[in-house]
Design an enzyme around this catalytic site. Sequence first.
Site, PDB file in Angstrom:
ATOM      1  CE  LYS A  14      -2.241  -1.201   3.793  1.00 47.06           C
ATOM      2  NZ  LYS A  14      -1.650  -2.518   4.094  1.00 47.06           N
ATOM      3  NE  ARG A  89      -4.562  -1.546   9.301  1.00 51.67           N
ATOM      4  CZ  ARG A  89      -3.476  -0.921   8.855  1.00 51.67           C
ATOM      5  NH1 ARG A  89      -3.520   0.342   8.536  1.00 51.67           N
ATOM      6  NH2 ARG A  89      -2.341  -1.572   8.708  1.00 51.67           N
ATOM      7  NE  ARG A 128       7.481  -2.329   6.206  1.00 50.28           N
ATOM      8  CZ  ARG A 128       6.160  -2.169   6.175  1.00 50.28           C
ATOM      9  NH1 ARG A 128       5.573  -1.678   5.108  1.00 50.28           N
ATOM     10  NH2 ARG A 128       5.436  -2.516   7.213  1.00 50.28           N
ATOM     11  NE  ARG A 161       5.984  -0.181  10.090  1.00 53.61           N
ATOM     12  CZ  ARG A 161       4.844  -0.176   9.408  1.00 53.61           C
ATOM     13  NH1 ARG A 161       4.779   0.420   8.235  1.00 53.61           N
ATOM     14  NH2 ARG A 161       3.762  -0.746   9.888  1.00 53.61           N
ATOM     15  NE  ARG A 172       1.848  -4.902  10.918  1.00 57.52           N
ATOM     16  CZ  ARG A 172       2.917  -4.667  10.157  1.00 57.52           C
ATOM     17  NH1 ARG A 172       4.089  -5.201  10.464  1.00 57.52           N
ATOM     18  NH2 ARG A 172       2.807  -3.924   9.090  1.00 57.52           N
TER      19      ARG A 172
HETATM   20  P1  AMP Z   1       0.480   0.609   8.667  1.00 55.32           P
HETATM   21  O1  AMP Z   1       1.634   1.533   8.542  1.00 55.32           O
HETATM   22  O2  AMP Z   1      -0.690   0.993   7.790  1.00 55.32           O
HETATM   23  O3  AMP Z   1       0.873  -0.845   8.504  1.00 55.32           O
HETATM   24  O4  AMP Z   1      -0.066   0.756  10.173  1.00 55.32           O
HETATM   25  C1  AMP Z   1       0.754   0.436  11.289  1.00 55.32           C
HETATM   26  C2  AMP Z   1      -0.100   0.236  12.529  1.00 55.32           C
HETATM   27  O5  AMP Z   1      -0.825   1.452  12.823  1.00 55.32           O
HETATM   28  C3  AMP Z   1      -1.198  -0.820  12.403  1.00 55.32           C
HETATM   29  O6  AMP Z   1      -0.700  -2.133  12.677  1.00 55.32           O
HETATM   30  C4  AMP Z   1      -2.178  -0.347  13.478  1.00 55.32           C
HETATM   31  O7  AMP Z   1      -1.718  -0.640  14.776  1.00 55.32           O
HETATM   32  C5  AMP Z   1      -2.118   1.169  13.297  1.00 55.32           C
HETATM   33  N1  AMP Z   1      -3.099   1.655  12.291  1.00 55.32           N
HETATM   34  C6  AMP Z   1      -2.832   2.275  11.105  1.00 55.32           C
HETATM   35  N2  AMP Z   1      -3.962   2.581  10.450  1.00 55.32           N
HETATM   36  C7  AMP Z   1      -4.980   2.150  11.229  1.00 55.32           C
HETATM   37  C8  AMP Z   1      -6.400   2.153  11.096  1.00 55.32           C
HETATM   38  N3  AMP Z   1      -7.008   2.667  10.007  1.00 55.32           N
HETATM   39  N4  AMP Z   1      -7.132   1.601  12.097  1.00 55.32           N
HETATM   40  C9  AMP Z   1      -6.547   1.094  13.211  1.00 55.32           C
HETATM   41  N5  AMP Z   1      -5.225   1.037  13.399  1.00 55.32           N
HETATM   42  C10 AMP Z   1      -4.430   1.564  12.422  1.00 55.32           C
END
Ligand code: AMP
Length: 219
Positions: A14, A89, A128, A161, A172
Amino acid sequence: MKTIILLGGPGAGKGTIAEGIRTVSPFLHVSTGDMLREAVKNATGVGRQAEGYMKRGELVPDDVIVGIVEERLAQGSPDAAYMFDGFPRTLEQARLLDKTLEKHASRVNYVFLLEAGRDLLISRLTGRRVCRSCGQGYHVINIPPKRDGICDVCGGELYQRADDSEATILNRLDVYTKQTESLISYYEAKGVLVRVDSSRARQETVADVLRVAGSLVQP
Ligand code: AMP
C-alpha cells in the site's frame, strides 16, 4: 472531493504503491500508519493512545483513527483528491468515512484491493527497512540501499519498524483477516472495488491503478 482507497494486508504494498502514484499524480497520500508513527515519535496525546496497540500489531481504536482522518480532511481544499493507505481498516471506519464524505457531497470513488500471497507478504515485511529521516522505503533483498543501512536519498539511518518483527507480523496478518477483510464485500456491494495483482513490480501495479483512477484527477 475525490477519494480512492488502497486496501490490502500488511506487506501488500500500500505505502509503496501510494508513493509511486503520489510522484506522478496530484493525489494526496493519507497514511494513518504514518500519521500515528509521527504522533508516537512526538509523544502527542494520540501517540500515547496508539503506541501500545501498534507495538502489538493490533488496531488502534476507531474513534482515535476517525478523529485524525477528519482533522486531515478538514485541512484540505474541497477539490482535493485523496488516496487513503491503511484506512479504513474496520467496517465502522468505512461507515464513518462514508458519512464524512456525504457531508462534503462526495463518496468513495474506487477501492483498489492489492492482492499478493501470504509468503510474499511475510518476506516483504521481514526484509523491510525505512529511512529514519525521510521515510524512504527499502527491502534488504528486493530494493537494497547502495550502502548498507544508509538511505540513498538523504544519507539517513535505515531502521526496521518495531512492528515488523516476525511475531508481530503474524498477528497483523491475523488482524487483517479478522477485522479488515470484511471491507472487501462492503465495497464490492457498492460497485467500487477493483482487484489488482500487487505481486508484480511496483510500476505495473501503479499503472493499473492509474488506468482506472487517473481520470478523477484529469484537468
Ligand atoms: P500501517 O503503517 O498501515 O501498517 O499501520 C501500522 C499500525 O498502525 C497498524 O498495525 C495499526 O496498529 C495502526 N493503524 C494504522 N492505520 C490504522 C487504522 N485505520 N485503524 C486502526 N489502526 C491503524
